[in-house]
Design a protein around this motif. Structure first.
Motif, PDB file in Angstrom:
ATOM      1  N   GLU A 199      -1.365 -12.259   0.579  1.00 30.30           N
ATOM      2  CA  GLU A 199      -2.495 -11.459   1.062  1.00 30.30           C
ATOM      3  C   GLU A 199      -2.459 -10.052   0.474  1.00 30.30           C
ATOM      4  OE1 GLU A 199      -5.937 -10.320   2.693  1.00 30.30           O
ATOM      5  OE2 GLU A 199      -5.172 -12.377   2.573  1.00 30.30           O
ATOM      6  N   TRP A 200      -1.286  -9.448   0.426  1.00 27.43           N
ATOM      7  CA  TRP A 200      -1.154  -8.093  -0.137  1.00 27.43           C
ATOM      8  C   TRP A 200      -1.540  -8.099  -1.616  1.00 27.43           C
ATOM      9  CZ3 TRP A 200       1.627  -5.225  -3.747  1.00 27.43           C
ATOM     10  CH2 TRP A 200       1.609  -3.846  -3.558  1.00 27.43           C
ATOM     11  N   LEU A 241       6.100  -6.935 -10.960  1.00 26.55           N
ATOM     12  CA  LEU A 241       6.679  -7.589  -9.795  1.00 26.55           C
ATOM     13  C   LEU A 241       6.728  -6.611  -8.637  1.00 26.55           C
ATOM     14  CD1 LEU A 241       8.118 -10.066  -8.516  1.00 26.55           C
ATOM     15  CD2 LEU A 241      10.281  -9.030  -9.279  1.00 26.55           C
ATOM     16  N   SER A 242       6.064  -6.969  -7.546  1.00 29.73           N
ATOM     17  CA  SER A 242       6.159  -6.219  -6.294  1.00 29.73           C
ATOM     18  C   SER A 242       7.262  -6.882  -5.482  1.00 29.73           C
ATOM     19  CB  SER A 242       4.833  -6.256  -5.534  1.00 29.73           C
ATOM     20  OG  SER A 242       3.842  -5.553  -6.257  1.00 29.73           O
ATOM     21  N   LEU A 243       8.338  -6.135  -5.227  1.00 28.08           N
ATOM     22  CA  LEU A 243       9.507  -6.669  -4.539  1.00 28.08           C
ATOM     23  C   LEU A 243       9.578  -6.067  -3.145  1.00 28.08           C
ATOM     24  CD1 LEU A 243      12.092  -8.405  -4.783  1.00 28.08           C
ATOM     25  CD2 LEU A 243      13.246  -6.354  -5.636  1.00 28.08           C
ATOM     26  N   SER A 244       9.454  -6.917  -2.141  1.00 30.43           N
ATOM     27  CA  SER A 244       9.493  -6.454  -0.755  1.00 30.43           C
ATOM     28  C   SER A 244      10.876  -5.922  -0.403  1.00 30.43           C
ATOM     29  CB  SER A 244       9.141  -7.601   0.193  1.00 30.43           C
ATOM     30  OG  SER A 244       9.378  -7.198   1.536  1.00 30.43           O
ATOM     31  N   ILE A 245      10.897  -4.905   0.428  1.00 28.70           N
ATOM     32  CA  ILE A 245      12.168  -4.397   0.960  1.00 28.70           C
ATOM     33  C   ILE A 245      12.252  -4.690   2.459  1.00 28.70           C
ATOM     34  CG2 ILE A 245      12.534  -2.665  -0.812  1.00 28.70           C
ATOM     35  CD1 ILE A 245      11.368  -0.615   1.238  1.00 28.70           C
ATOM     36  N   ASP A 246      11.366  -5.568   2.934  1.00 29.65           N
ATOM     37  CA  ASP A 246      11.352  -5.932   4.354  1.00 29.65           C
ATOM     38  C   ASP A 246      11.406  -7.452   4.512  1.00 29.65           C
ATOM     39  OD1 ASP A 246      11.100  -6.012   7.095  1.00 29.65           O
ATOM     40  OD2 ASP A 246       9.004  -5.378   7.123  1.00 29.65           O
ATOM     41  N   PRO A 247      12.585  -8.058   4.267  1.00 31.05           N
ATOM     42  CA  PRO A 247      12.665  -9.514   4.347  1.00 31.05           C
ATOM     43  C   PRO A 247      12.470 -10.058   5.756  1.00 31.05           C
ATOM     44  CG  PRO A 247      14.841  -8.584   3.980  1.00 31.05           C
ATOM     45  CD  PRO A 247      13.851  -7.457   3.869  1.00 31.05           C
ATOM     46  N   THR A 271       9.206  -1.412  -5.467  1.00 26.19           N
ATOM     47  CA  THR A 271       9.618  -1.849  -4.142  1.00 26.19           C
ATOM     48  C   THR A 271       8.532  -1.451  -3.155  1.00 26.19           C
ATOM     49  OG1 THR A 271      10.893   0.183  -3.789  1.00 26.19           O
ATOM     50  CG2 THR A 271      12.087  -1.728  -4.650  1.00 26.19           C
ATOM     51  N   MET A 272       8.282  -2.330  -2.194  1.00 23.82           N
ATOM     52  CA  MET A 272       7.186  -2.122  -1.253  1.00 23.82           C
ATOM     53  C   MET A 272       7.386  -3.042  -0.062  1.00 23.82           C
ATOM     54  SD  MET A 272       5.892  -5.263  -1.871  1.00 23.82           S
ATOM     55  CE  MET A 272       4.378  -5.324  -0.957  1.00 23.82           C
ATOM     56  N   PHE A 273       6.526  -2.964   0.910  1.00 25.92           N
ATOM     57  CA  PHE A 273       6.451  -3.977   1.959  1.00 25.92           C
ATOM     58  C   PHE A 273       5.018  -4.071   2.423  1.00 25.92           C
ATOM     59  CE2 PHE A 273       7.781  -0.098   4.011  1.00 25.92           C
ATOM     60  CZ  PHE A 273       7.191  -0.066   5.268  1.00 25.92           C
ATOM     61  N   THR A 274       4.624  -5.268   2.813  1.00 27.13           N
ATOM     62  CA  THR A 274       3.206  -5.544   3.047  1.00 27.13           C
ATOM     63  C   THR A 274       2.636  -4.807   4.249  1.00 27.13           C
ATOM     64  OG1 THR A 274       3.664  -7.537   4.355  1.00 27.13           O
ATOM     65  CG2 THR A 274       3.410  -7.818   1.970  1.00 27.13           C
TER      66      THR A 274
END
Length: 193
Positions: free
Chosen positions: A118-119, A102-108, A67-70
């Motif tokens: 880009e990330w 899989l990098s899954l954003s936690i900031d929709p 889990t991450m956010f750009t």
């Protein structure tokens, strides 16, 4: 200020307790997930903007999810570097099933398919490393992955890696910021089961 023996021992005890508590907390919720947990049935946008169900994205592959956010400038770049090292080792060992990151954003609200692209580009992601953004609130997915209610603060998200089998079931949680070799070993195992 002079330290008495009692004050010195108290200081050492408090420090040891703090370190032990931190280490214990870091390993709660790690290891095998029993019973297995189905991937949250949520809509995500992949980095190309295609809308998909998360289980559909995970099915058929042994997948490591972070889990991450750009917009993160603290631990997310470290997580990206770790996945970069994992990516290099993915092809060394083959398996019955393909492996994927899989990098899954936690900031929709803040992330877009373009910012995810880009990330991933900055992290030198190859074809076996994808990104996705939940279409709605990410709290449910964070809760399902962690096995507990998530912290509401985005900057304090976990640095664990979550492992899914080819049936899109969560089966393993890593400790915080695992070693790349450990991630590769779990993926190799899942790819052969």
């Amino acid at each position: 200020m002079s330290w008495t023996r009692r004050a010195w021992l108290r200081s050492i005890s408090v420090t040891a307790l703090a370190v032990a508590s931190r280490d214990l907390a870091a390993h709660i919720g790690t290891g095998p997930v029993d019973p297995l947990v189905a991937a949250p049935d949520i809509w995500v946008l992949d980095s190309t903007g295609q809308r998909r169900r998360l289980p559909e994205l995970l099915r058929g592959k042994a997948t490591a999810v972070q889990t991450m956010f750009t917009g993160c400038s603290s631990v997310c770049p470290l997580q990206g570097a770790m996945f970069g090292a994992v990516q290099e080792g993915l092809d060394r060992n083959s398996g019955r099933r393909p492996k994927r990151l899989l990098s899954l954003s936690i900031d929709p609200l803040g992330d877009t398919p373009q910012s995810m692209q880009e990330w991933l580009r900055k992290m030198n992601a190859g074809p076996k490393w994808a990104g996705a953004i939940p279409v709605s609130d990410a709290r449910d997915v964070r809760s399902a992955l962690a096995g507990s209610p998530p912290d509401a603060n985005l900057d304090r998200h976990t640095t664990q890696v979550y492992f899914f089998n080819a049936a899109a079931q969560l089966c393993w949680r890593s400790p915080s910021l695992p070693e790349p070799a450990d991630v590769i070993n779990v993926l190799d195992h899942l790819a052969n089961t």
